[in-house]
Design a protein around this motif. Sequence first.
Motif, mmCIF file in Angstrom:
data_model
loop_
_atom_site.group_PDB
_atom_site.id
_atom_site.type_symbol
_atom_site.label_atom_id
_atom_site.label_comp_id
_atom_site.label_asym_id
_atom_site.label_seq_id
_atom_site.Cartn_x
_atom_site.Cartn_y
_atom_site.Cartn_z
ATOM 1 N N LEU A 1 15.084 -4.314 -10.494
ATOM 2 C CA LEU A 1 14.900 -4.572 -9.065
ATOM 3 C C LEU A 1 13.785 -3.666 -8.553
ATOM 4 O O LEU A 1 13.843 -2.448 -8.721
ATOM 5 C CB LEU A 1 16.204 -4.290 -8.313
ATOM 6 N N LEU A 2 12.750 -4.277 -7.997
ATOM 7 C CA LEU A 2 11.645 -3.488 -7.453
ATOM 8 C C LEU A 2 11.735 -3.502 -5.929
ATOM 9 O O LEU A 2 11.988 -4.555 -5.322
ATOM 10 C CB LEU A 2 10.298 -4.064 -7.899
ATOM 11 N N ALA A 3 11.537 -2.330 -5.340
ATOM 12 C CA ALA A 3 11.723 -2.249 -3.885
ATOM 13 C C ALA A 3 10.681 -1.350 -3.231
ATOM 14 O O ALA A 3 10.188 -0.409 -3.853
ATOM 15 C CB ALA A 3 13.116 -1.695 -3.594
ATOM 16 N N LYS A 4 10.353 -1.682 -2.013
ATOM 17 C CA LYS A 4 9.520 -0.787 -1.191
ATOM 18 C C LYS A 4 10.351 -0.317 -0.001
ATOM 19 O O LYS A 4 10.536 -1.046 0.959
ATOM 20 C CB LYS A 4 8.265 -1.513 -0.708
ATOM 21 N N PRO A 5 10.867 0.899 -0.090
ATOM 22 C CA PRO A 5 11.647 1.416 1.030
ATOM 23 C C PRO A 5 10.731 2.024 2.083
ATOM 24 O O PRO A 5 9.553 2.240 1.836
ATOM 25 C CB PRO A 5 12.489 2.506 0.372
ATOM 26 N N GLY A 6 11.280 2.292 3.254
ATOM 27 C CA GLY A 6 10.490 2.967 4.286
ATOM 28 C C GLY A 6 9.565 2.009 5.007
ATOM 29 O O GLY A 6 9.650 0.793 4.851
ATOM 30 N N LEU A 7 8.661 2.556 5.796
ATOM 31 C CA LEU A 7 7.843 1.744 6.697
ATOM 32 C C LEU A 7 6.524 1.283 6.077
ATOM 33 O O LEU A 7 5.860 0.402 6.578
ATOM 34 C CB LEU A 7 7.532 2.549 7.970
ATOM 35 N N ASP A 8 6.140 1.893 4.975
ATOM 36 C CA ASP A 8 4.835 1.611 4.383
ATOM 37 C C ASP A 8 4.720 0.165 3.888
ATOM 38 O O ASP A 8 5.651 -0.361 3.293
ATOM 39 C CB ASP A 8 4.631 2.572 3.206
#
Lengths: 570, 136
Positions: free
Chosen positions: B7-14
Motif C-alpha cells: 500500500l503506497l500512501a501520501k500522508p499530510g498536506l503535500d
Amino acid sequence: MADLMDSAKKGIEQVLSKSDRKKYEEARAKFEEQRNGADELDGRKFITVSGLPIKDLYTPDDVAGKDFVEEVGFPGQYPYTRGVHTDMYRKRLWTQRLFSGMGNARQTNKRYHFLLSQGQMGLSVAFDLPTLMGYDSDHAFAKGEVGKCGVAVDSLKDMEIVFDGIDLGKISTSMTINAPAAIILAMYIAVGEKKGVPSEQLTGTLQNDILKEFIAQKEWVFPPLPHMRLIVDTIEYGTYHMPRWNTISISGYHIREAGATAVQELAYTLANGFAYIEAAMARGLDVDQFAPRLSLFFNSHLDFFEEIAKYRAARRIWARRLKEKYKAKNPRSWLMRFHTQTAGVSLTAQQPENNIVRVGWQAMAAALGGTQSLHTNSMDETLALPSEKAALIALRTQQLVALESGVTNTIDPLAGSYFVESLTDQMEEETEKIFNEIEQLGGVLAGIDKGYFQREIAKSAYAYQKQVEKGERIVVGVNKYVMDDKVDIPLLEIDDSVETEQCEALRQLRQARDNAKVDSTLAELKAACKDESKNLMPYLVECSKAYVTLGEMVDVMREVFGEYQEPPMF
Amino acid sequence: MDKIRVLLAKPGLDGHDRGIKVIAAALRDAGMEVIYTGLRQTPDKIVSAAIQEDAQFIGMSILSGAHMTLFPAVAKLLKEKGAENIHLFGGGIVPDQDAAKLEEIGVGRIFTPGATTEEIVTYIRDTARDLPEETL
C-alpha cells in the motif's frame, strides 16, 4: 536591403550562389560519408532531457524556407520570438528574485532584509503547506507542517510582520499561492493600505494558477469551477484596482517538476493560459483590458538549448494566439512576459555542491531565453530549505551570469543558429499537436476530469526514471562518478517551537480582535459566495482587515463551494 | 507464492506525487500488487486501508518536512491495532539523522533522492522473505 530581406525570407536556396551551392553540397556529402551516425556513446543517448532526438549536425537545410521576418523578426515586435522588449537587458536586467520563506513571519522578514541588502531586486514569498492548503496553524491537519516548507501565515498580523520595514511602493512582491490566492492578495492589499500604499501602486505577481494545481502540484481546496470563479474575480479586480499587478502567473514550472517533458510543459501551460483568457472573456472583460497583466512562469531544466528554444517558441505561440484567435489589438496583450525558476528536480542530494554548477547553466539558459525575472535554486534544496549561505550563492550565480558572462550584451544571441531555430520550430509544432489533443478531449477542464494530464505526466516521469536507471541518461553523482559521501553541508532546520508559538499567537489574536466584526464580515463573505454575480475580492479585503484568519475564510467558502477529491491513479 | 501487496500512501498536506507514482509503476512492473491511496491521507485512514487490503507493506512518501510527525503516528497506530506485522517504510526529503531515529521506533528503510526503483524492489522482496508466515 531588398535583396537581403529577400534572401532572409527564402532561405538557403537563394542565399548561396550556384557555385557556392555546389561547394556546400560537396562538403555536406563528404561529411555524410565520414560521420559515424551513432545515436549514442557508451550507452548515453543523444536526446534532450525531454527525450527529443538530436542530430549530429544542423545546417542551413534545417531552416530552409523559413521566413525569418515573419517568424523570428525583431525584439519588441510581433511575434516577439527574440524578446518582448526592444532593448532587453541593455536597458534593464531581469529581476533577481529568490523564492523564500521559512518558519514564522519574523524569520522570513529577516531573510528578506538580508537578500535585499545583497542586491536582490524583488521579493518572492514561499508559504508553508497549511497556508497553501487554506488551514490555520492550529488545525489538526497542520500538525507537523507549520513553517516547514515556507512561512506560516494565518492572518493579516503575520503579513504585517513578513513585510515589516519593506517599502511596498518600491519593492515588487511575488507570492506563490494558489488555492487561497485571493485571500492572500486581499491581505497584501490590506498591508499596503496600512503602510500608506494604495492598491493602485502595488507591484508584483500572484501565482493564482489553479489549473496547474489540478494537473501537477495538487494543492487545491474547492472543485475546479469555484476556483475558476475566484481567479476571474482576481483578474477582474486587478483590472480595475491594481493596474501594476500581475493577477496570475500561469505556471509550467510545477508541471515540469511533476515529470512533464519540455513540450508538455509548454503545451499544458499555454493551454491553461488560454483557458483563463476564455474564462475572463466569458465574464465580459475585453481581452485588451486584462491580457497585458497576465504573466507566465517556466522551468529552466538541464538541457540548455531545449530550454532556450522553449522560451522562444512560447513567446511566438502566445503572440499569435492572442492576436489571431482572441483578437487582441493592444500589442501589450501579445507579448508574453515570464518568470523562470531553475529546475529543483534536477538537483541531486549526492555531492550537493555540483548543484551550483547545474544552476549556473540553467540560469544562463533563462537569460538567453529572455526571461523577465529569475529564481535560482540553492544547492541544498533536495535536503532542506536553503541555508543563508546556499541562498546567497544562488543569488550570486545569477548576478555572475548577468554581469560577468557577457550574455546580456546582445539581444537573443542564439537567433539564426540552425540548431536553435530548428528546435524552436519543433517545439512549436509539437505544442500545436498537444493543443489539438486537448481540444479533442473538450478543453483543459475536461482533460483534468479525465485524468489526461495527470496520466501523461506520470508516464513521462516514469520514462525519465527508467532512462536514468538504464544509464541512457547520466546524472553525475547518482549513476556515474558516484562517491560514497555523506552530506557535510550545514542545513537549515525548522524548530518545532515555531508551531507552538504560531498556535499561541493565533489564540491571542482570536481573543484580542473585534469578534463581532469578524462574524459580520464572514457572514457577508458567505452571502457573496452564494451570489455568482458578486466579485469576492472586496469581501475578502474586508475580512482581512478585520483579522479574520485564512482558515476561517476558507471554511466559509468551503461550506458554499464544497471540496475536491482526486481519484488516485498512476 | 501470492503477489506481494504494497500500500503506497501520501500522508499530510503535500501534493508532490511524482516520486510515489514512479514507485507505484515500478512495483507494479516488478509484479507486485500496488494499492495507491492518493493524496492527503490521515495516518488513521492509511492504517485502516492497509489492514483492509491485506497489505504486507506500507510505503509512505513525505517531502514536506513533516516526516517526524507522520511516520511515528502511523507506526503507533499499527501497534495499537495489532498490525505490527505490516512493514512500514518510506521515502522523501529526510535527513540521515531523522531516518536513524525513525529506525529506532521500528520504521524500515527511508529512501532518499537518488535511490533507484530497483533498490526499492529488492528491499521489498528481501524484507518479504523475512516477514512472519501469517502476513504472507
